[in-house]
Design an enzyme around this catalytic site. Structure first.
Site, PDB file in Angstrom:
ATOM      1  N   TRP A  31       0.861  -1.185   0.000  1.00 31.58           N
ATOM      2  CA  TRP A  31       0.000   0.000   0.000  1.00 31.58           C
ATOM      3  C   TRP A  31       0.896   1.233   0.000  1.00 31.58           C
ATOM      4  CZ3 TRP A  31      -5.008  -0.058  -0.949  1.00 31.58           C
ATOM      5  CH2 TRP A  31      -5.751   1.099  -0.729  1.00 31.58           C
ATOM      6  N   SER A  65       0.089  -1.927   5.642  1.00 30.60           N
ATOM      7  CA  SER A  65       0.864  -1.731   6.868  1.00 30.60           C
ATOM      8  C   SER A  65       0.352  -2.596   8.015  1.00 30.60           C
ATOM      9  CB  SER A  65       0.853  -0.255   7.269  1.00 30.60           C
ATOM     10  OG  SER A  65       1.640   0.488   6.367  1.00 30.60           O
ATOM     11  N   CYS A  89       3.628   2.929   5.047  1.00 28.32           N
ATOM     12  CA  CYS A  89       3.196   4.315   5.024  1.00 28.32           C
ATOM     13  C   CYS A  89       1.683   4.352   5.164  1.00 28.32           C
ATOM     14  CB  CYS A  89       3.630   4.991   3.720  1.00 28.32           C
ATOM     15  SG  CYS A  89       3.079   6.696   3.579  1.00 28.32           S
ATOM     16  N   GLU A  94      -9.848  10.732   6.270  1.00 24.58           N
ATOM     17  CA  GLU A  94     -10.971  11.440   6.865  1.00 24.58           C
ATOM     18  C   GLU A  94     -11.600  10.694   8.036  1.00 24.58           C
ATOM     19  OE1 GLU A  94     -13.678  12.179   3.661  1.00 24.58           O
ATOM     20  OE2 GLU A  94     -12.335  13.591   2.689  1.00 24.58           O
ATOM     21  N   THR A  95     -11.181   9.438   8.259  1.00 21.17           N
ATOM     22  CA  THR A  95     -11.792   8.649   9.328  1.00 21.17           C
ATOM     23  C   THR A  95     -10.740   8.254  10.368  1.00 21.17           C
ATOM     24  OG1 THR A  95     -11.385   6.506   8.291  1.00 21.17           O
ATOM     25  CG2 THR A  95     -13.395   7.691   7.615  1.00 21.17           C
ATOM     26  N   HIS A  97      -9.699   5.366  10.912  1.00 25.41           N
ATOM     27  CA  HIS A  97      -8.979   4.182  10.433  1.00 25.41           C
ATOM     28  C   HIS A  97      -7.470   4.358  10.631  1.00 25.41           C
ATOM     29  CE1 HIS A  97      -8.257   0.653   7.933  1.00 25.41           C
ATOM     30  NE2 HIS A  97      -7.367   1.354   7.256  1.00 25.41           N
ATOM     31  N   ARG A 136       9.701  12.421   3.258  1.00 23.55           N
ATOM     32  CA  ARG A 136      10.368  11.507   4.184  1.00 23.55           C
ATOM     33  C   ARG A 136      10.755  10.186   3.534  1.00 23.55           C
ATOM     34  NH1 ARG A 136       7.355  15.155   6.250  1.00 23.55           N
ATOM     35  NH2 ARG A 136       7.769  16.030   8.310  1.00 23.55           N
TER      36      ARG A 136
END
Length: 158
Positions: A31, A65, A89, A94-95, A97, A136
């Protein structure tokens, strides 16, 4: 220290152990692969530049992850593996999660290291934006993969 004040790719090389015979497992989340592939490149380059043999570095990919913990456990349980580096990463959405995943991964990686009594390194970015992740993963703040690799090396010298 905040990465806005220090580069992730700057570190002390004092008293590094000989890692020429050490074996490293690197678990990489698929991901956000643009980011995680860059983290892997940084970790690989750092390990090689400090004496690791390419044939002693094993990359295993996991879907996300959250799965880093089990992937790390599968590698850590192999007696021949000296250290495991987890690279992922999770970008804030918006949640909630994000909070659940980051918490689970941090605790899971810590527990794997304690269970197998070997370094299991948290190389997971938890930025608010994709730009912060890019910064990063080889950008203006260095590469978290470099930092994760040098942390594994230093822990092997403990």
């Amino acid at each position: 220290m905040a990465t806005s004040l220090k580069s992730l790719s700057e570190y002390s090389t004092n008293n590094l152990p000989d890692i020429s015979q050490k074996k490293f497992g690197i678990v990489v989340s698929e991901w956000n692969d643009q980011i995680t592939d860059a983290l892997f490149s940084g970790a690989l380059e750092t390990l090689l530049s400090h004496g690791a043999q390419k044939s002693n570095i094993y990359r295993k990919d996991v879907p996300g992850s959250f799965e880093l913990t089990l992937g790390a456990q599968w590698l850590a349980e192999q007696e021949a593996i000296d250290a495991v580096i987890c690279l992922g990463c999770v970008i804030q959405g918006e949640t909630r999660h994000f909070d659940f995943i980051c918490d689970a991964v941090a605790h899971g990686i810590t527990n794997v290291g304690l269970k197998f009594n070997k370094p299991v390194i948290f190389g997971v970015l938890t930025p608010d934006t994709m730009q912060q992740a890019l910064d990063r993963a080889g950008g203006k703040h260095g590469n978290k993969g470099d930092e994760a690799a040098i942390t594994a090396i230093k822990m092997l010298g403990f």
